[in-house]
Motif scaffolding. Structure first.
Motif, PDB file in Angstrom:
ATOM      1  N   LEU B  85       8.385  27.399 -10.628  1.00 42.55           N
ATOM      2  CA  LEU B  85       8.055  24.962 -11.189  1.00 42.55           C
ATOM      3  C   LEU B  85       7.061  25.244 -11.515  1.00 42.55           C
ATOM      4  O   LEU B  85       6.009  23.628 -11.073  1.00 42.55           O
ATOM      5  N   ARG B  87       4.003  24.974  -9.726  1.00 44.61           N
ATOM      6  CA  ARG B  87       3.255  23.345  -8.538  1.00 44.61           C
ATOM      7  C   ARG B  87       2.926  24.542  -6.567  1.00 44.61           C
ATOM      8  O   ARG B  87       3.488  25.960  -6.602  1.00 44.61           O
ATOM      9  N   PRO B  88       2.227  24.097  -6.422  1.00 43.68           N
ATOM     10  CA  PRO B  88       1.602  24.758  -4.850  1.00 43.68           C
ATOM     11  C   PRO B  88       2.918  24.670  -3.899  1.00 43.68           C
ATOM     12  O   PRO B  88       3.348  23.904  -3.705  1.00 43.68           O
ATOM     13  N   LEU B  92       6.690  22.200  -1.982  1.00 40.31           N
ATOM     14  CA  LEU B  92       7.727  23.067  -1.789  1.00 40.31           C
ATOM     15  C   LEU B  92       8.197  22.900  -0.776  1.00 40.31           C
ATOM     16  O   LEU B  92       8.792  22.686  -0.268  1.00 40.31           O
ATOM     17  N   GLU B  95       8.583  19.963   1.520  1.00 37.50           N
ATOM     18  CA  GLU B  95       9.462  19.074   0.683  1.00 37.50           C
ATOM     19  C   GLU B  95      11.079  19.394   1.613  1.00 37.50           C
ATOM     20  O   GLU B  95      11.878  19.214   1.779  1.00 37.50           O
ATOM     21  N   SER B  96      10.904  20.486   1.531  1.00 32.73           N
ATOM     22  CA  SER B  96      12.283  21.060   2.046  1.00 32.73           C
ATOM     23  C   SER B  96      12.413  21.922   3.460  1.00 32.73           C
ATOM     24  O   SER B  96      13.539  21.832   3.802  1.00 32.73           O
ATOM     25  N   GLY B 168      24.058  16.437  -1.617  1.00 27.90           N
ATOM     26  CA  GLY B 168      23.095  15.859  -1.276  1.00 27.90           C
ATOM     27  C   GLY B 168      23.197  15.357  -0.187  1.00 27.90           C
ATOM     28  O   GLY B 168      24.309  16.130   0.841  1.00 27.90           O
ATOM     29  N   ARG B 169      21.823  14.596   0.099  1.00 27.95           N
ATOM     30  CA  ARG B 169      21.927  14.272   1.969  1.00 27.95           C
ATOM     31  C   ARG B 169      22.455  12.300   2.198  1.00 27.95           C
ATOM     32  O   ARG B 169      22.183  12.342   3.141  1.00 27.95           O
ATOM     33  N   LEU B 176      16.102   7.530  -0.482  1.00 32.28           N
ATOM     34  CA  LEU B 176      14.869   8.093   0.496  1.00 32.28           C
ATOM     35  C   LEU B 176      13.945   7.665   1.230  1.00 32.28           C
ATOM     36  O   LEU B 176      12.967   7.900   0.765  1.00 32.28           O
ATOM     37  N   VAL B 281      23.059  25.561  -1.217  1.00 30.20           N
ATOM     38  CA  VAL B 281      23.625  25.428  -2.516  1.00 30.20           C
ATOM     39  C   VAL B 281      25.422  24.570  -2.834  1.00 30.20           C
ATOM     40  O   VAL B 281      25.091  24.207  -4.133  1.00 30.20           O
ATOM     41  N   SER B 284      24.806  21.512  -2.246  1.00 31.57           N
ATOM     42  CA  SER B 284      23.800  20.639  -3.197  1.00 31.57           C
ATOM     43  C   SER B 284      22.191  19.721  -1.655  1.00 31.57           C
ATOM     44  O   SER B 284      22.389  18.671  -2.431  1.00 31.57           O
ATOM     45  N   PRO B 286      19.157  19.549  -0.053  1.00 34.64           N
ATOM     46  CA  PRO B 286      18.298  20.355  -1.071  1.00 34.64           C
ATOM     47  C   PRO B 286      17.241  20.863   0.286  1.00 34.64           C
ATOM     48  O   PRO B 286      15.333  19.992   0.391  1.00 34.64           O
ATOM     49  N   ASN B 290      18.626  26.452  -1.069  1.00 37.88           N
ATOM     50  CA  ASN B 290      18.084  25.932  -2.107  1.00 37.88           C
ATOM     51  C   ASN B 290      17.450  26.831  -3.189  1.00 37.88           C
ATOM     52  O   ASN B 290      16.653  27.476  -4.005  1.00 37.88           O
ATOM     53  N   LEU B 291      15.816  26.013  -2.465  1.00 38.68           N
ATOM     54  CA  LEU B 291      14.620  26.503  -2.501  1.00 38.68           C
ATOM     55  C   LEU B 291      14.458  27.869  -2.764  1.00 38.68           C
ATOM     56  O   LEU B 291      14.392  28.780  -4.136  1.00 38.68           O
ATOM     57  N   ASP B 294      16.774  29.841  -6.158  1.00 38.99           N
ATOM     58  CA  ASP B 294      16.072  29.718  -7.113  1.00 38.99           C
ATOM     59  C   ASP B 294      15.272  30.676  -7.492  1.00 38.99           C
ATOM     60  O   ASP B 294      15.142  31.487  -8.575  1.00 38.99           O
TER      61      ASP B 294
END
Lengths: 508, 336
Positions: B85, B87-88, B92, B95-96, B168-169, B176, B281, B284, B286, B290-291, B294
């Protein structure tokens, strides 16, 4: 936090819990000017130049524009670029850009953005995958705000195709320089028909129509993309009405769901191909064994068993209708011939040739089952294959380390349909796609990359496709099928490469 | 003071555990036949470009040196950048993690409520004909893995009854509220009952799927503890004082029988946190699971390491909290 009062907290809690108990959630949406898509993958990031993920292209194409585009039949068509001309020597490409394109933040698109995307970002060392596809670019001249000339260090006959392919999306120079990469990822700005309004990683993408779009406005105002990685959950989501369209569901489920009232199931052949990538050494050093292995595979039976007959059996690495496809060349399914070839090398059912075969499991529809079926077909003629499962991402690593087995079941995506991006990648010994490392054949492949004349180039690839199959360097199996289930009332434009573009969706 | 000392002693144990786990995690991932440098470049990259990537990532250095550098960064809160990804990783995880903690906490609540109710039911049915039926029921609940529950619930409540959302949430029509990342809490903080309702609706199926398999052990431990407690003198005395059976059970027996159950729930939270992988998963959702899925698919070592270590930290933190509660509830343990 500052605005929180005890009263608010308690009121919210009480109201929320009460409503949660009493309210019956509505999960079936009515047809409006919005649609919900259940998609199998998330974007790797919102920098569209960064990673090559074929399944994310449909999402990127909603938010960003590519310099060139493809029509549903995959013909290259103008988009941000109005006109283009590849020099006869293939060493430069002159383009003229539209002058009426604005990014979502209002910035006007110019040739400076083109130079930034395809040259300056790469030179600046941004970690972007398009640095590989545009490595031949030595400079991009920008004589005016709408004109640019790409210069290459060697002929680049597929440069126009690449301008409509993986990762080649125009990004705004000024905005990206202002906010930086992190800022861009957090609040991406493209020029596409939709704007990103909300993103929850691994869960949901919400797009809203770009009312200032320079091209035809998208019919639907709002698109919600639910990232549903589990295929069973995707089936359930479309059956329950929680999503209006989904793709990448099992073939059997597609057929079943298609029979339900209000739903349509589609098996669409696309430009992705399924083939056996083979080595030219170890158990496959003997061409008799390679050719026998290929003759022993009943591709039509595989298509019937795993794709309801919708996957077209292939004899060359290319799909019907693509320039490198040979209508008149057919590699026969002939188990008797396979046994004769094996007998010539001293093998047969009682004394089988032993090889190994790798496959993914779950990377594409029925991959593991296809591999098992091939192993059984081989067994009948006298080839004993030991099957092993690998992750798709491991393929390149194993190949670089020369550790792939004799054959690997592989799926290759080429949205352009160009023969260079099929055989040129699949059989180029210098690229990690090809386990076939024969230097003599490899030289022929590499030489074709530098043929600028279009007719000679296509003729070269067609001849090479045939030769590759005849010497057993490549075993094409099937044209891949995209499975898609949608509400019957939701129309969309079918693309030959499997794009499912939100901007083409409309309720009927 | 003895309470604080005892708590401090237990917390001290956490440090070496974390050090060992981080070392094991780092070494195990480096031994795996996966080349992170090759994974970080596009498929058409040359060998020379992979070697450049390898040097840039420090993968050409000796393993202990790599570990030292990584640990140094981790101690400063820097888990590096995701290979896939780009990204730092800290971002991640940030966020998760709240989503997974929220899911695990709700699942624990489901497990706790079902476990308590079921434990009391099992106890009430002791020495009766229905006891065997109830035992069989708990075995059945326990033997179905959480991903199967997840699929079953989707089929029943999502497809057949069409009564519950399962992706989703929150409903797509709602935005959100990003305050803490804990959606239920955020909905309260911003005073949005509609978001709270939607978040609860979206939470019901994944939390139940995750929590239901953890309820039977709680039921059984609670039942066993209650049987033990009922042999104690103070229960006999309570009965002799004429207290009602319900009061004896709820006011006297249950409080003391709860201690082993609490320990079990603490241990289970770790498993439950780890069990969120497939459930996230399927729904869905997040979160960290899930992280992680992946990251494993893409051999994204920095993310795998960080998620692994975060799992460990969360589990240790929960265990410490449970230990603390245990010390508070049982003064005899403070002297040990």
């Amino acid at each position: 936090m500052a605005g929180l009062s005890r009263r608010t907290l308690l009121t919210s809690a009480a109201a929320g819990l009460g409503a949660a108990t009493l309210a019956a959630p509505s999960v079936v949406r009515a047809a409006t000017d919005s649609a919900t898509i259940g998609w199998n993958t998330d974007v790797p990031s919102w920098d569209p130049n960064q990673r090559f993920v074929p399944d994310a292209q449909s999402i990127f194409k909603a938010v960003y524009d590519q310099p060139l585009d493809q029509d549903p039949k995959l013909k290259l068509v103008p988009h941000l670029i109005k006109t283009w001309a590849l020099a006869p020597d293939g060493l430069s490409l002159a383009v003229e850009l539209r002058d009426d394109v604005a990014f979502h933040n209002g910035d006007k698109m110019t040739s400076a953005d083109f130079r930034w995307t395809f040259f300056e970002r790469i030179k600046a060392g941004h970690k972007i995958d398009i640095a590989q596809s545009w490595r031949k670019v030595t400079d991009i001249e920008t004589p005016s705000a709408t004109k640019a000339v790409m210069r290459f260090n060697s002929p680049a006959p597929t440069a126009p195709a690449w301008l409509a392919f993986l990762g080649s999306y125009m990004v705004p120079k000024a905005y990206m320089e202002k906010v930086g990469l992190e800022g861009f990822n957090a609040k991406p700005v493209g020029s596409g028909p939709y704007k990103l309004v909300e993103y929850q990683m691994n869960a949901r993408i919400i797009l809203e129509r770009n009312e200032q779009y320079w091209g035809p406005k998208a019919p639907l105002k709002r698109i919600t993309i639910e990232v549903i990685k589990d295929q069973t959950a995707r089936v359930a989501a479309v059956q329950s009405g929680q999503v209006d369209l989904t793709a990448g569901v099992p073939v059997r489920e597609t057929t079943r769901l298609g029979k339900l009232a209000g739903l349509a199931g589609e098996l669409n052949p696309i430009t992705r191909i399924i083939l056996l990538q083979v080595r030219n050494d170890m158990g496959f050093a003997d061409p008799n064994i390679r050719l026998a292995a290929h003759h022993a595979i009943d591709k039509a039976a595989l298509s019937r068993a795993f794709y309801a007959g919708a996957a077209v059996p292939l004899s060359v690495p290319g799909v019907p209708g693509s320039p490198g496809y040979l209508e008149d060349f057919h590699f026969a399914y002939d188990p008797k011939l396979a046994m004769q070839l094996l007998a010539k090398s001293g093998y047969g059912p009682k004394k089988p040739a032993r090889i190994r075969m790798a496959t993914t499991n779950g990377t594409f529809a029925s991959d593991y089952d296809i591999a098992r079926a091939i192993v059984q077909m081989w067994k009948k003629v006298g080839i004993e294959a030991e099957l092993e499962v690998i992750e798709y991402a491991k393929y390149f690593e194993l190949n670089r380390g020369n550790k792939l087995p004799e054959s690997t079941l592989y799926s290759f995506d080429n949205a352009t349909g160009d023969p260079e991006i099929y055989a040129g990648y699949l059989l180029n010994p210098k690229l990690p796609f090809s386990p076939w490392k024969d230097p003599v054949f490899g030289e022929k492949v590499i030489a074709l990359f530098n043929v600028a004349d279009e007719k000679a180039r296509i003729a070269g690839w067609r001849a090479l496709n045939k030769e590759a199959v005849e010497i057993g360097a490549c075993m094409p199996l099937l044209q891949s099928v995209q499975t898609l289930v949608r509400k019957k009332a939701l129309d969309y434009t079918r693309y030959g490469n499997g794009w499912v573009l939100p901007q083409t969706m409309r309720w009927s | 003071m003895p309470l604080l000392t005892a708590l401090g002693r237990r917390l001290l144990v956490v440090v070496p555990i974390l050090a060992v786990v981080s070392m094991l995690l780092f070494t195990a991932l480096r031994i795996l036949p996966v080349d992170p440098a090759a994974m970080s470049v596009p498929p058409n990259a040359t060998k020379a470009e992979i070697e450049v990537a390898r040097r840039q990532m420090g993968l050409d250095r000796p393993l202990p040196e790599q570990y030292g550098i990584w640990l140094g960064h981790v101690l400063r809160g820097d888990f590096g950048r995701s290979i896939h990804l780009r990204r730092p990783v800290t971002e991640l995880i940030g966020e998760s993690l709240p989503a997974t903690i929220e899911l695990a906490a709700c699942a624990m609540l489901v497990a706790g409520v079902l476990g308590l109710a079921g434990g009391l039911l099992l106890f009430a049915l002791r020495d009766r004909a229905m006891e065997a039926v109830a035992e069989t029921g708990t075995t059945l609940l326990m033997s179905i893995p959480e991903f199967l529950w997840a699929l079953l619930f989707i089929f029943v409540f999502g497809v057949l009854l069409q009564a519950m959302p399962f992706t989703g949430r929150i409903d797509p029509a709602l935005r959100l509220p990003l305050v803490t990342g804990f959606l239920l809490l955020d909905a309260l903080l911003v005073g949005r009952p509609d978001i709270l309702v939607s978040a609860l609706q979206h939470m019901v199926l994944p939390a139940t799927a995750l929590g239901i398999a953890f309820a039977p052990p709680i039921m059984r431990v609670l039942r066993a503890s209650l049987l033990d407690v009922y042999h104690e003198d103070y229960i006999t005395q309570a009965r002799l004082r004429g207290l009602s059976p319900a009061r004896v059970l709820l006011a006297h027996a249950l409080r003391n029988a709860a201690l082993p159950t609490l320990t079990l729930m603490g241990v289970q939270f770790g498993f439950l946190f780890g069990g969120s992988l497939l459930v996230e998963v399927i729904y869905s959702y997040p979160g960290m699971g899930n992280l992680m899925v992946d990251a494993v698919r893409n051999a994204d070592l920095p993310v795998i390491q960080a998620v692994g270590l975060t799992y460990c930290v969360v589990v240790l933190a929960i265990n410490s909290v449970v230990d603390g509660l245990y010390l508070v509830l049982n003064p005899r343990l403070r002297a040990r």
